[in-house]
Design a protein around this motif. Sequence first.
Motif, PDB file in Angstrom:
ATOM      1  N   ILE A   1     -29.188  67.190  27.813  1.00 42.78           N
ATOM      2  CA  ILE A   1     -30.129  68.292  27.897  1.00 42.78           C
ATOM      3  C   ILE A   1     -31.160  67.918  29.317  1.00 42.78           C
ATOM      4  O   ILE A   1     -31.701  66.968  29.520  1.00 42.78           O
ATOM      5  CB  ILE A   1     -30.986  68.787  26.883  1.00 42.78           C
ATOM      6  N   ILE A   2     -30.773  68.808  30.446  1.00 44.17           N
ATOM      7  CA  ILE A   2     -31.521  68.771  31.621  1.00 44.17           C
ATOM      8  C   ILE A   2     -32.929  69.552  31.481  1.00 44.17           C
ATOM      9  O   ILE A   2     -32.815  70.776  31.489  1.00 44.17           O
ATOM     10  CB  ILE A   2     -30.482  68.917  32.865  1.00 44.17           C
ATOM     11  N   PRO A   3     -33.746  68.880  31.868  1.00 41.68           N
ATOM     12  CA  PRO A   3     -35.171  69.782  31.874  1.00 41.68           C
ATOM     13  C   PRO A   3     -35.202  70.571  33.301  1.00 41.68           C
ATOM     14  O   PRO A   3     -34.541  70.184  34.322  1.00 41.68           O
ATOM     15  CB  PRO A   3     -36.193  68.583  32.203  1.00 41.68           C
TER      16      PRO A   3
ATOM     17  N   ILE B   1     -31.476  80.136  28.467  1.00 42.27           N
ATOM     18  CA  ILE B   1     -31.755  81.272  27.915  1.00 42.27           C
ATOM     19  C   ILE B   1     -30.878  82.050  27.245  1.00 42.27           C
ATOM     20  O   ILE B   1     -30.690  82.882  26.360  1.00 42.27           O
ATOM     21  CB  ILE B   1     -32.055  82.166  29.055  1.00 42.27           C
ATOM     22  N   CYS B   2     -29.431  81.474  27.427  1.00 41.15           N
ATOM     23  CA  CYS B   2     -28.361  82.163  26.819  1.00 41.15           C
ATOM     24  C   CYS B   2     -27.901  81.455  25.448  1.00 41.15           C
ATOM     25  O   CYS B   2     -27.731  82.066  24.357  1.00 41.15           O
ATOM     26  CB  CYS B   2     -27.088  82.195  27.510  1.00 41.15           C
ATOM     27  N   PHE B   3     -27.506  80.281  25.546  1.00 38.14           N
ATOM     28  CA  PHE B   3     -26.920  79.544  24.286  1.00 38.14           C
ATOM     29  C   PHE B   3     -27.761  78.297  24.107  1.00 38.14           C
ATOM     30  O   PHE B   3     -27.682  77.189  24.610  1.00 38.14           O
ATOM     31  CB  PHE B   3     -25.571  79.230  24.407  1.00 38.14           C
ATOM     32  N   PRO B   4     -29.169  78.257  23.344  1.00 41.00           N
ATOM     33  CA  PRO B   4     -29.995  77.107  23.160  1.00 41.00           C
ATOM     34  C   PRO B   4     -29.369  75.963  22.847  1.00 41.00           C
ATOM     35  O   PRO B   4     -28.306  75.828  21.606  1.00 41.00           O
ATOM     36  CB  PRO B   4     -31.011  77.869  22.225  1.00 41.00           C
ATOM     37  N   PRO B   5     -29.753  74.674  23.148  1.00 34.87           N
ATOM     38  CA  PRO B   5     -28.923  73.547  22.799  1.00 34.87           C
ATOM     39  C   PRO B   5     -29.340  73.119  21.205  1.00 34.87           C
ATOM     40  O   PRO B   5     -28.399  72.335  20.789  1.00 34.87           O
ATOM     41  CB  PRO B   5     -29.853  72.561  23.800  1.00 34.87           C
ATOM     42  N   GLU B   6     -30.167  73.874  20.571  1.00 30.87           N
ATOM     43  CA  GLU B   6     -30.803  73.610  19.276  1.00 30.87           C
ATOM     44  C   GLU B   6     -29.514  73.926  18.400  1.00 30.87           C
ATOM     45  O   GLU B   6     -29.179  73.135  17.428  1.00 30.87           O
ATOM     46  CB  GLU B   6     -31.764  74.467  18.822  1.00 30.87           C
ATOM     47  N   ASN B   7     -28.691  74.642  18.787  1.00 29.69           N
ATOM     48  CA  ASN B   7     -27.393  75.079  18.048  1.00 29.69           C
ATOM     49  C   ASN B   7     -26.447  73.802  17.945  1.00 29.69           C
ATOM     50  O   ASN B   7     -25.618  73.743  16.960  1.00 29.69           O
ATOM     51  CB  ASN B   7     -26.579  76.170  18.588  1.00 29.69           C
ATOM     52  N   TRP B   8     -26.592  73.063  19.006  1.00 36.35           N
ATOM     53  CA  TRP B   8     -25.672  71.664  19.071  1.00 36.35           C
ATOM     54  C   TRP B   8     -26.399  70.775  18.052  1.00 36.35           C
ATOM     55  O   TRP B   8     -25.696  69.903  17.513  1.00 36.35           O
ATOM     56  CB  TRP B   8     -25.460  71.160  20.299  1.00 36.35           C
ATOM     57  N   MET B   9     -27.643  70.665  18.236  1.00 39.74           N
ATOM     58  CA  MET B   9     -28.406  69.708  17.496  1.00 39.74           C
ATOM     59  C   MET B   9     -28.106  69.587  16.112  1.00 39.74           C
ATOM     60  O   MET B   9     -27.939  68.900  15.466  1.00 39.74           O
ATOM     61  CB  MET B   9     -29.894  69.825  17.765  1.00 39.74           C
ATOM     62  N   GLU B  10     -28.096  70.999  15.425  1.00 39.61           N
ATOM     63  CA  GLU B  10     -27.625  70.938  14.190  1.00 39.61           C
ATOM     64  C   GLU B  10     -26.318  70.646  13.660  1.00 39.61           C
ATOM     65  O   GLU B  10     -26.270  70.288  12.441  1.00 39.61           O
ATOM     66  CB  GLU B  10     -27.636  72.653  13.772  1.00 39.61           C
ATOM     67  N   LEU B  11     -25.569  70.245  14.709  1.00 43.84           N
ATOM     68  CA  LEU B  11     -24.196  69.708  14.383  1.00 43.84           C
ATOM     69  C   LEU B  11     -24.413  68.063  14.590  1.00 43.84           C
ATOM     70  O   LEU B  11     -23.346  67.463  14.477  1.00 43.84           O
ATOM     71  CB  LEU B  11     -23.234  70.416  15.193  1.00 43.84           C
TER      72      LEU B  11
ATOM     73  N   MET C   1     -15.852  64.862  23.618  1.00 50.18           N
ATOM     74  CA  MET C   1     -16.371  66.087  24.310  1.00 50.18           C
ATOM     75  C   MET C   1     -17.947  65.802  24.653  1.00 50.18           C
ATOM     76  O   MET C   1     -18.814  65.374  24.115  1.00 50.18           O
ATOM     77  CB  MET C   1     -16.705  67.306  23.209  1.00 50.18           C
ATOM     78  N   LEU C   2     -18.375  66.247  25.978  1.00 47.17           N
ATOM     79  CA  LEU C   2     -19.526  66.482  26.531  1.00 47.17           C
ATOM     80  C   LEU C   2     -20.253  67.644  26.714  1.00 47.17           C
ATOM     81  O   LEU C   2     -19.552  68.602  27.399  1.00 47.17           O
ATOM     82  CB  LEU C   2     -19.180  65.600  28.053  1.00 47.17           C
ATOM     83  N   VAL C   3     -21.461  67.717  25.935  1.00 49.58           N
ATOM     84  CA  VAL C   3     -22.219  69.089  26.199  1.00 49.58           C
ATOM     85  C   VAL C   3     -23.142  68.977  27.103  1.00 49.58           C
ATOM     86  O   VAL C   3     -24.108  68.039  26.856  1.00 49.58           O
ATOM     87  CB  VAL C   3     -22.566  69.453  24.849  1.00 49.58           C
ATOM     88  N   ILE C   4     -23.326  69.577  28.109  1.00 47.76           N
ATOM     89  CA  ILE C   4     -24.390  69.693  29.222  1.00 47.76           C
ATOM     90  C   ILE C   4     -24.988  71.026  28.847  1.00 47.76           C
ATOM     91  O   ILE C   4     -24.690  71.824  29.293  1.00 47.76           O
ATOM     92  CB  ILE C   4     -24.067  69.508  30.452  1.00 47.76           C
ATOM     93  N   SER C   5     -26.428  70.907  28.721  1.00 54.76           N
ATOM     94  CA  SER C   5     -27.161  72.079  28.475  1.00 54.76           C
ATOM     95  C   SER C   5     -28.500  71.816  29.226  1.00 54.76           C
ATOM     96  O   SER C   5     -28.677  70.849  29.981  1.00 54.76           O
ATOM     97  CB  SER C   5     -27.471  72.065  26.761  1.00 54.76           C
ATOM     98  N   SER C   6     -29.523  72.809  28.851  1.00 54.38           N
ATOM     99  CA  SER C   6     -30.557  72.853  29.753  1.00 54.38           C
ATOM    100  C   SER C   6     -31.846  73.087  28.611  1.00 54.38           C
ATOM    101  O   SER C   6     -31.760  73.656  27.630  1.00 54.38           O
ATOM    102  CB  SER C   6     -30.536  74.117  30.583  1.00 54.38           C
ATOM    103  N   GLN C   7     -33.002  72.593  29.306  1.00 53.41           N
ATOM    104  CA  GLN C   7     -34.210  72.824  28.464  1.00 53.41           C
ATOM    105  C   GLN C   7     -34.692  74.248  28.329  1.00 53.41           C
ATOM    106  O   GLN C   7     -34.919  74.706  27.307  1.00 53.41           O
ATOM    107  CB  GLN C   7     -35.284  71.854  29.377  1.00 53.41           C
ATOM    108  N   HIS C   8     -34.339  74.967  29.350  1.00 51.83           N
ATOM    109  CA  HIS C   8     -34.762  76.476  29.311  1.00 51.83           C
ATOM    110  C   HIS C   8     -33.305  77.170  29.353  1.00 51.83           C
ATOM    111  O   HIS C   8     -32.901  77.980  30.416  1.00 51.83           O
ATOM    112  CB  HIS C   8     -35.506  76.756  30.611  1.00 51.83           C
TER     113      HIS C   8
END
Length: 303
Positions: A269-271, A248-258, A239-246
């Motif tokens: 995470i793209i700046p 606004i909807c689903f912060p990548p921190e939720n993935w970091m906890e896992l 599984m590849l998760v592509i998220s963003s620095q900003h």
Amino acid sequence: MKSTIKTTDSSAMVYDHTNSMAVNSKTQYAELGKKRIAYRLIGKGEPIILCNRFRGNLDDWDPKFLDLLAENFKVVTFNYTGLASSSGDKHKKVIDFAKDVKELSEYLGFKKIIVGGWSVGGWVAQIVTTEFPEIVSQTILIGTKPPGNVKHQIEELFMQTAFKPYYDLEDEVILFFDPTSEYSRKLAKESHDRIAIRESDRDIRIDEKDWEVFLNAGEDYTNDPYNAREKIQKTNIPMLVISSQHEICFPPENWMELNMKIRSTQIIIIPQTGHGPQHQYPELVTKYILQFIEHNKQNLLAN
């Protein structure tokens, strides 16, 4: 196949939609008993089925992103049952959205698919992965969150903007890009213009009365009666998760906890991007997807 990207100088890439498969693709229909799923299919290669965002229809994907994916994959976009140009009884649970993917895949004769999802579509893609793993080779998640309860919530500004009846460009900047970055704002305008190119065979707007189906799916996804949160931590499906620095909807921190628990997931995470990184940087995101998929194929062959 001719590329839809033309290089005009060392710093700019111009979208040439003249031969765009995405802009010129025809809407087709899968007749599935009492329901009919509207879909579009472009490209050749391994099939990738993309699950759409909240309120998204067939015309809400950036055609440049789809065209770039279609250089290496058979790309399928679709409308969930009962929404936009699809017909049938509207869903109440996220598992029913996932069944749309399975049934459409079977209708198209695919034995295995790469399942992708953006935002709410990422929920759907994860449930497809955990509930129907036999049809999934790899999973691509963009701007989404894992199943179950999460600590980092949606920003209020997103909620205020997402429920406007109609979006203008400034709304799109807030929802899908990084409003604090002038460069992101510039690329938002370019994506907005690309999405507006299509003139014929445009899809039906999803009406306000139908937004509740997404809210019901969200409640179901959070309650997680499928135990999907535990299942994604144990799956061997890449599984590849592509998220963003900003985001606004689903912060990548939720993935970091896992991060230390999930066995087969890579997080990028793209700046200076927002909730729709594939629309801001279609070339970059497509390259990430292609390299991830090819890397896992090589590992499979090596083993």
